[in-house]
Write an enzyme that holds these catalytic residues in place. Structure first.
Site, short mmCIF file in Angstrom:
data_model
loop_
_atom_site.label_atom_id
_atom_site.label_comp_id
_atom_site.label_asym_id
_atom_site.label_seq_id
_atom_site.Cartn_x
_atom_site.Cartn_y
_atom_site.Cartn_z
N LYS A 49 22.18 -26.33 123.03
CA LYS A 49 20.88 -26.87 122.21
C LYS A 49 20.94 -28.31 122.32
O LYS A 49 19.92 -28.90 122.65
CB LYS A 49 21.24 -26.30 120.85
CG LYS A 49 20.97 -24.99 120.75
CD LYS A 49 19.84 -24.52 119.34
CE LYS A 49 19.96 -22.86 119.56
NZ LYS A 49 19.44 -22.49 118.17
N LYS A 83 18.54 -12.97 129.45
CA LYS A 83 18.21 -12.08 128.50
C LYS A 83 16.64 -12.49 128.14
O LYS A 83 16.41 -13.77 128.22
CB LYS A 83 19.28 -12.14 127.39
CG LYS A 83 19.29 -13.30 126.40
CD LYS A 83 19.63 -13.03 124.96
CE LYS A 83 19.52 -14.21 124.25
NZ LYS A 83 19.86 -13.81 122.75
N LYS A 131 13.26 -15.43 122.81
CA LYS A 131 11.92 -15.95 122.19
C LYS A 131 11.54 -17.46 122.63
O LYS A 131 10.51 -17.77 122.44
CB LYS A 131 11.81 -15.87 120.91
CG LYS A 131 13.03 -16.38 119.90
CD LYS A 131 12.47 -15.81 118.49
CE LYS A 131 13.77 -15.48 117.56
NZ LYS A 131 14.95 -16.48 117.43
#
Ligand code: ATP
Ligand code: LTN
Length: 334
Positions: A115, A197, A200
């Site tokens: 992140k 994957k 969102k």
């Protein structure tokens, strides 16, 4: 234990719009857990602000997420579904546990590294101490089980380490949680890059089917989904695109992969892709209706929120009181 049942805890962040991956991989599998466990499912809005949020859309998204939990089938009477930020014990225990967590441990967290690389303009301390807050979430409810995906396993490990360290100093305060690996949920890959994957936060909206996508959008996205060389509808490692669509079809219809392969034996993508879209829409359409119904009844949703917040506070404060005492904080005169 609560009411003679073991406690199970999980939640999702209110960042971005939920995808079919979140539903098939997590939410759908949570629905029946309350039969065996005392379940808590949080809308993790404290965690969400580790990434900058626009207030108006964040407020709406968090409320929508709670409504979506219910629309997806989580019974708000049999499960405690609540907002993390409504229970101040989370923030308080976060601070205390932060004093029992080593920087060396946090430095090893791969999610922080990922992140921080992705949001290099905002590497804030909250992003760094994210796992401590997650430990507080889990430990406050004396949780026995935590269903988490592979990407969160490291956070569960550090939660166990913090709890064991605390217990070693102060006695049996926290239940040591374990991962819950019951019925395996489907792992859904991106429709545009089946090696990744479905997520969102994917920049390419065509890679993900969002739970709020309308029927035509689902049809279009399925049609555009990348497939592999050859036209056979068969599940195999060298056919990641088709295998992903088969996985989605199977999870949405309840048919096994073998049954699905048989059904489309000798048929082409022209028949297969619309059938996948139809299977997805058969799940999403009733969910949309339920979602709208819940959101329109503001009084109903507010009363659910109040009751569940209350229940969460009751259990969380019970643990927090114990922790305060053990650590040696002075009593609050009443
Ligand atoms: P982000 O893109 O913001 O990291 P995400 O879509 O990857 O989010 P998370 O919020 O990390 O989702 O995860 C919520 C839950 O959904 C977790 O239990 C996770 O295992 C599950 N989940 C997320 N994506 C998928 C997927 N593609 N297939 C199956 N399960 C998934
Ligand atoms: N980090 C998790 C969300 C989360 C969570 C939790 C999951 C926050 N606190 C406690 C289980 C238990 C995620 O991003 N999926």
């Amino acid at each position: 234990m609560i009411n003679d049942k073991k406690v199970l805890y999980s939640g999702m962040q209110a960042t971005g719009n939920l995808t079919l991956g979140n539903y098939l991989g997590a939410l759908k599998n949570w629905v029946s857990l309350n039969e065996e466990y005392e379940c808590f499912f949080g809308v993790m809005d404290l965690h969400s602000i580790t990434i900058r949020q626009e207030p108006a859309s964040f407020r709406k998204r968090a409320r929508n997420l709670l409504a979506l939990y219910i629309a997806a089938g989580l019974d708000p009477v049999k499960n405690c579904i609540y907002f993390q930020s409504h229970v101040s014990a989370h923030a308080e225990l976060n601070w205390i546990l932060g004093c029992f967590t080593y920087m060396g441990e946090l430095n090893r967290m791969t999610q922080f590294k990922d992140k921080a690389a992705k949001h290099s303009d905002n590497i804030n301390a909250g992003l760094y101490t994210y796992p401590v807050l997650m430990a507080a979430d889990i430990l406050l409810y004396q949780s026995d089980y935590v269903p988490v995906g592979r990407d969160q396993q490291q956070h569960l490990e550090i939660t166990r380490d913090i709890a064991q360290r605390f217990n070693a100093i102060y006695g049996d305060v926290f239940t040591i949680p374990e991962g819950y690996y019951g019925k395996r949920g489907a792992k859904v890959m991106s429709l545009q890059d089946p090696s990744k994957k479905m997520s969102k936060s994917d920049e390419n909206p065509n890679g993900s089917i969002y739970l709020m996508d309308d029927a035509d959008t689902v049809v279009r996205k399925c049609k555009r989904a990348v497939t592999d060389s050859g036209s056979e509808i068969r599940y195999s490692e060298d056919k990641p695109g088709v295998s992903n669509l088969l996985e989605i079809y199977s999870a949405c219809t309840g048919k096994s992969i073998e049954e699905a392969e048989k059904e489309f034996d000798g048929k082409g993508y022209g028949e297969f892709k619309p059938a996948v879209a139809e299977a997805v829409n058969a799940i999403l359409e009733p969910m949309h209706k339920e979602f709208e119904r819940i959101l329109q009844d503001k009084g109903y949703l507010d009363s659910i929120i109040k009751e569940n917040d209350e229940k969460a506070r009751y259990f969380a404060n019970k643990t927090l009181r114990k922790v305060r005492k053990k650590v040696g904080f002075t009593d609050i005169p009443r």
